[in-house]
Design a protein around this motif. Structure first.
Motif, PDB file in Angstrom:
ATOM      1  N   SER A 193       0.840  -1.206   0.000  1.00 54.98           N
ATOM      2  CA  SER A 193       0.000   0.000   0.000  1.00 54.98           C
ATOM      3  C   SER A 193       0.872   1.252   0.000  1.00 54.98           C
ATOM      4  O   SER A 193       0.592   2.222  -0.714  1.00 54.98           O
ATOM      5  N   TRP A 194       1.926   1.238   0.805  1.00 53.36           N
ATOM      6  CA  TRP A 194       2.858   2.367   0.845  1.00 53.36           C
ATOM      7  C   TRP A 194       3.527   2.553  -0.509  1.00 53.36           C
ATOM      8  O   TRP A 194       3.662   3.663  -1.007  1.00 53.36           O
ATOM      9  N   ARG A 195       3.928   1.447  -1.108  1.00 51.43           N
ATOM     10  CA  ARG A 195       4.635   1.491  -2.388  1.00 51.43           C
ATOM     11  C   ARG A 195       3.751   2.083  -3.483  1.00 51.43           C
ATOM     12  O   ARG A 195       4.238   2.801  -4.377  1.00 51.43           O
ATOM     13  N   LEU A 196       2.460   1.794  -3.445  1.00 50.01           N
ATOM     14  CA  LEU A 196       1.539   2.315  -4.462  1.00 50.01           C
ATOM     15  C   LEU A 196       1.426   3.833  -4.393  1.00 50.01           C
ATOM     16  O   LEU A 196       1.185   4.486  -5.400  1.00 50.01           O
ATOM     17  N   THR A 197       1.590   4.380  -3.196  1.00 48.61           N
ATOM     18  CA  THR A 197       1.463   5.836  -3.039  1.00 48.61           C
ATOM     19  C   THR A 197       2.814   6.539  -2.948  1.00 48.61           C
ATOM     20  O   THR A 197       2.870   7.765  -2.968  1.00 48.61           O
ATOM     21  N   HIS A 198       3.898   5.762  -2.815  1.00 48.98           N
ATOM     22  CA  HIS A 198       5.241   6.329  -2.718  1.00 48.98           C
ATOM     23  C   HIS A 198       6.167   5.520  -3.622  1.00 48.98           C
ATOM     24  O   HIS A 198       6.780   4.545  -3.171  1.00 48.98           O
ATOM     25  N   PRO A 199       6.250   5.869  -4.896  1.00 48.01           N
ATOM     26  CA  PRO A 199       7.048   5.084  -5.841  1.00 48.01           C
ATOM     27  C   PRO A 199       8.501   4.948  -5.393  1.00 48.01           C
ATOM     28  O   PRO A 199       9.058   5.839  -4.748  1.00 48.01           O
ATOM     29  N   ALA A 200       9.080   3.809  -5.753  1.00 42.36           N
ATOM     30  CA  ALA A 200      10.483   3.544  -5.429  1.00 42.36           C
ATOM     31  C   ALA A 200      11.375   4.431  -6.289  1.00 42.36           C
ATOM     32  O   ALA A 200      10.979   4.860  -7.371  1.00 42.36           O
ATOM     33  N   PRO A 201      12.576   4.719  -5.816  1.00 45.12           N
ATOM     34  CA  PRO A 201      13.518   5.467  -6.657  1.00 45.12           C
ATOM     35  C   PRO A 201      13.827   4.670  -7.919  1.00 45.12           C
ATOM     36  O   PRO A 201      13.701   3.442  -7.920  1.00 45.12           O
ATOM     37  N   PRO A 202      14.223   5.342  -8.991  1.00 44.05           N
ATOM     38  CA  PRO A 202      14.467   4.628 -10.255  1.00 44.05           C
ATOM     39  C   PRO A 202      15.603   3.624 -10.125  1.00 44.05           C
ATOM     40  O   PRO A 202      16.546   3.817  -9.360  1.00 44.05           O
ATOM     41  N   ILE A 203      15.465   2.531 -10.876  1.00 46.76           N
ATOM     42  CA  ILE A 203      16.511   1.513 -10.931  1.00 46.76           C
ATOM     43  C   ILE A 203      17.478   1.905 -12.037  1.00 46.76           C
ATOM     44  O   ILE A 203      17.064   2.206 -13.158  1.00 46.76           O
ATOM     45  N   HIS A 204      18.758   1.915 -11.724  1.00 46.57           N
ATOM     46  CA  HIS A 204      19.764   2.298 -12.708  1.00 46.57           C
ATOM     47  C   HIS A 204      20.330   1.061 -13.393  1.00 46.57           C
ATOM     48  O   HIS A 204      20.282  -0.032 -12.853  1.00 46.57           O
ATOM     49  N   GLY A 205      20.869   1.251 -14.569  1.00 40.18           N
ATOM     50  CA  GLY A 205      21.478   0.160 -15.304  1.00 40.18           C
ATOM     51  C   GLY A 205      20.861   0.010 -16.671  1.00 40.18           C
ATOM     52  O   GLY A 205      20.042   0.824 -17.107  1.00 40.18           O
ATOM     53  N   THR A 206      21.226  -1.053 -17.339  1.00 36.04           N
ATOM     54  CA  THR A 206      20.727  -1.313 -18.683  1.00 36.04           C
ATOM     55  C   THR A 206      19.250  -1.676 -18.607  1.00 36.04           C
ATOM     56  O   THR A 206      18.747  -2.046 -17.537  1.00 36.04           O
ATOM     57  N   PRO A 207      18.539  -1.624 -19.721  1.00 36.51           N
ATOM     58  CA  PRO A 207      17.126  -2.042 -19.712  1.00 36.51           C
ATOM     59  C   PRO A 207      16.943  -3.471 -19.191  1.00 36.51           C
ATOM     60  O   PRO A 207      15.996  -3.748 -18.465  1.00 36.51           O
ATOM     61  N   LEU A 208      17.867  -4.366 -19.526  1.00 31.95           N
ATOM     62  CA  LEU A 208      17.771  -5.743 -19.045  1.00 31.95           C
ATOM     63  C   LEU A 208      17.919  -5.802 -17.529  1.00 31.95           C
ATOM     64  O   LEU A 208      17.150  -6.493 -16.846  1.00 31.95           O
ATOM     65  N   VAL A 209      18.880  -5.072 -16.984  1.00 31.52           N
ATOM     66  CA  VAL A 209      19.082  -5.042 -15.525  1.00 31.52           C
ATOM     67  C   VAL A 209      17.839  -4.501 -14.842  1.00 31.52           C
ATOM     68  O   VAL A 209      17.386  -5.041 -13.821  1.00 31.52           O
ATOM     69  N   ARG A 210      17.264  -3.448 -15.390  1.00 38.60           N
ATOM     70  CA  ARG A 210      16.054  -2.870 -14.793  1.00 38.60           C
ATOM     71  C   ARG A 210      14.895  -3.863 -14.828  1.00 38.60           C
ATOM     72  O   ARG A 210      14.168  -4.003 -13.839  1.00 38.60           O
ATOM     73  N   ARG A 211      14.713  -4.549 -15.957  1.00 37.31           N
ATOM     74  CA  ARG A 211      13.611  -5.512 -16.063  1.00 37.31           C
ATOM     75  C   ARG A 211      13.795  -6.674 -15.085  1.00 37.31           C
ATOM     76  O   ARG A 211      12.838  -7.112 -14.448  1.00 37.31           O
ATOM     77  N   VAL A 212      15.025  -7.179 -14.984  1.00 39.66           N
ATOM     78  CA  VAL A 212      15.289  -8.287 -14.065  1.00 39.66           C
ATOM     79  C   VAL A 212      15.046  -7.840 -12.622  1.00 39.66           C
ATOM     80  O   VAL A 212      14.427  -8.564 -11.828  1.00 39.66           O
ATOM     81  N   ALA A 213      15.501  -6.642 -12.267  1.00 37.57           N
ATOM     82  CA  ALA A 213      15.294  -6.134 -10.904  1.00 37.57           C
ATOM     83  C   ALA A 213      13.810  -5.958 -10.605  1.00 37.57           C
ATOM     84  O   ALA A 213      13.335  -6.344  -9.521  1.00 37.57           O
ATOM     85  N   GLU A 214      13.064  -5.395 -11.540  1.00 32.53           N
ATOM     86  CA  GLU A 214      11.626  -5.198 -11.336  1.00 32.53           C
ATOM     87  C   GLU A 214      10.904  -6.533 -11.187  1.00 32.53           C
ATOM     88  O   GLU A 214      10.040  -6.693 -10.320  1.00 32.53           O
ATOM     89  N   ALA A 215      11.271  -7.516 -12.033  1.00 33.96           N
ATOM     90  CA  ALA A 215      10.645  -8.843 -11.940  1.00 33.96           C
ATOM     91  C   ALA A 215      10.994  -9.503 -10.610  1.00 33.96           C
ATOM     92  O   ALA A 215      10.127 -10.107  -9.963  1.00 33.96           O
ATOM     93  N   GLY A 216      12.248  -9.372 -10.185  1.00 30.12           N
ATOM     94  CA  GLY A 216      12.663  -9.956  -8.912  1.00 30.12           C
ATOM     95  C   GLY A 216      11.913  -9.356  -7.737  1.00 30.12           C
ATOM     96  O   GLY A 216      11.466 -10.076  -6.840  1.00 30.12           O
ATOM     97  N   HIS A 217      11.748  -8.029  -7.755  1.00 26.04           N
ATOM     98  CA  HIS A 217      11.005  -7.374  -6.674  1.00 26.04           C
ATOM     99  C   HIS A 217       9.541  -7.816  -6.662  1.00 26.04           C
ATOM    100  O   HIS A 217       8.972  -8.083  -5.593  1.00 26.04           O
ATOM    101  N   ALA A 218       8.927  -7.888  -7.843  1.00 21.63           N
ATOM    102  CA  ALA A 218       7.524  -8.310  -7.927  1.00 21.63           C
ATOM    103  C   ALA A 218       7.359  -9.737  -7.402  1.00 21.63           C
ATOM    104  O   ALA A 218       6.421 -10.030  -6.643  1.00 21.63           O
ATOM    105  N   LEU A 219       8.280 -10.632  -7.780  1.00 23.57           N
ATOM    106  CA  LEU A 219       8.198 -12.012  -7.305  1.00 23.57           C
ATOM    107  C   LEU A 219       8.430 -12.109  -5.798  1.00 23.57           C
ATOM    108  O   LEU A 219       7.795 -12.923  -5.116  1.00 23.57           O
ATOM    109  N   LEU A 220       9.331 -11.266  -5.274  1.00 21.80           N
ATOM    110  CA  LEU A 220       9.534 -11.247  -3.821  1.00 21.80           C
ATOM    111  C   LEU A 220       8.263 -10.830  -3.089  1.00 21.80           C
ATOM    112  O   LEU A 220       7.908 -11.413  -2.060  1.00 21.80           O
ATOM    113  N   TYR A 221       7.582  -9.818  -3.614  1.00 17.37           N
ATOM    114  CA  TYR A 221       6.313  -9.401  -3.005  1.00 17.37           C
ATOM    115  C   TYR A 221       5.303 -10.546  -3.038  1.00 17.37           C
ATOM    116  O   TYR A 221       4.629 -10.843  -2.041  1.00 17.37           O
ATOM    117  N   LEU A 222       5.174 -11.198  -4.196  1.00 21.68           N
ATOM    118  CA  LEU A 222       4.203 -12.283  -4.330  1.00 21.68           C
ATOM    119  C   LEU A 222       4.524 -13.442  -3.386  1.00 21.68           C
ATOM    120  O   LEU A 222       3.633 -13.986  -2.728  1.00 21.68           O
TER     121      LEU A 222
END
Length: 196
Positions: free
Chosen positions: A87-116
């Motif tokens: 709920s906090w995350r939905l109203t307070h976006p995380a700081p941007p992930i730095h790196g290549t597009p692939l690194v960003r996608r992998v990090a975002e997928a990893g975070h989403a899977l950790l939440y799930l």
């Protein structure tokens, strides 16, 4: 210029570094996000310790019952805090992930899977306890079974809680820690400081 060429041409920009220095303070997660992260991490460690201690205790002994109650209490607390964190995350976006597009996608997928997985493990545990006909304990408060004994549901939730989701979460945590170490000691890009 493509993003891959841009990264090669200016790796400092891709990693969020300016002249080799660490990420700026705007890249750091806020205090609430950091508190959620480390509290849930400690509680998850506690869940594994209490589950191990429960398994080591003699069946039917008061000690085994106590460790199970402690395990259930921590699991429910993880569930509540994860919902609050999302709920906090939905109203307070995380700081941007730095790196290549692939690194960003992998990090975002990893975070989403950790939440799930952090949601799924306690939910499966609650389902496992309740479908076995048992109550769930939350720091002394007894929550009666909502399902009664249900062998089909018990088999499914046992598989999820004791196998699939637990092993997925362990793999994700290991990947998360390894990625943090990779950023800290190999890339030396200051990523780990974002959550400290």
């Amino acid at each position: 210029m493509s993003s891959g060429i841009a990264v090669l041409a200016n790796p400092a920009k891709a990693t969020g570094l300016d002249g080799g220095g660490p990420h700026s303070s705007q890249d750091r997660y806020n205090a609430t996000a950091r508190l959620f992260h480390w509290t849930i991490a400690l509680l998850m460690a506690g869940m594994y310790v209490t589950d191990w201690a429960r398994g080591a205790a003699e069946r039917g002994s008061p000690g085994r019952v106590w460790w199970l109650s402690a395990h259930e209490s921590l699991g429910l607390l993880v569930l509540v805090l994860t919902i609050a964190r999302l709920s906090w995350r939905l109203t307070h976006p995380a700081p941007p992930i730095h790196g290549t597009p692939l690194v960003r996608r992998v990090a975002e997928a990893g975070h989403a899977l950790l939440y799930l997985a952090t949601l799924g493990l306690p939910l499966a545990g609650i389902g496992r306890a309740m479908s076995g006909g048992g109550d769930v304990v939350f720091f002394g408060l007894v929550i009666p079974s909502l399902t009664g004994r249900n062998d089909t549901l018990a088999a499914l939730t046992s598989f999820l809680h004791g196998g699939l989701v637990m092993n997925l979460l362990l793999a994700l945590i290991a990947g998360h820690v390894l990625a943090a170490m990779w950023h800290q000691f190999l890339l030396k890009d200051g990523t780990l400081r974002r959550m400290l």
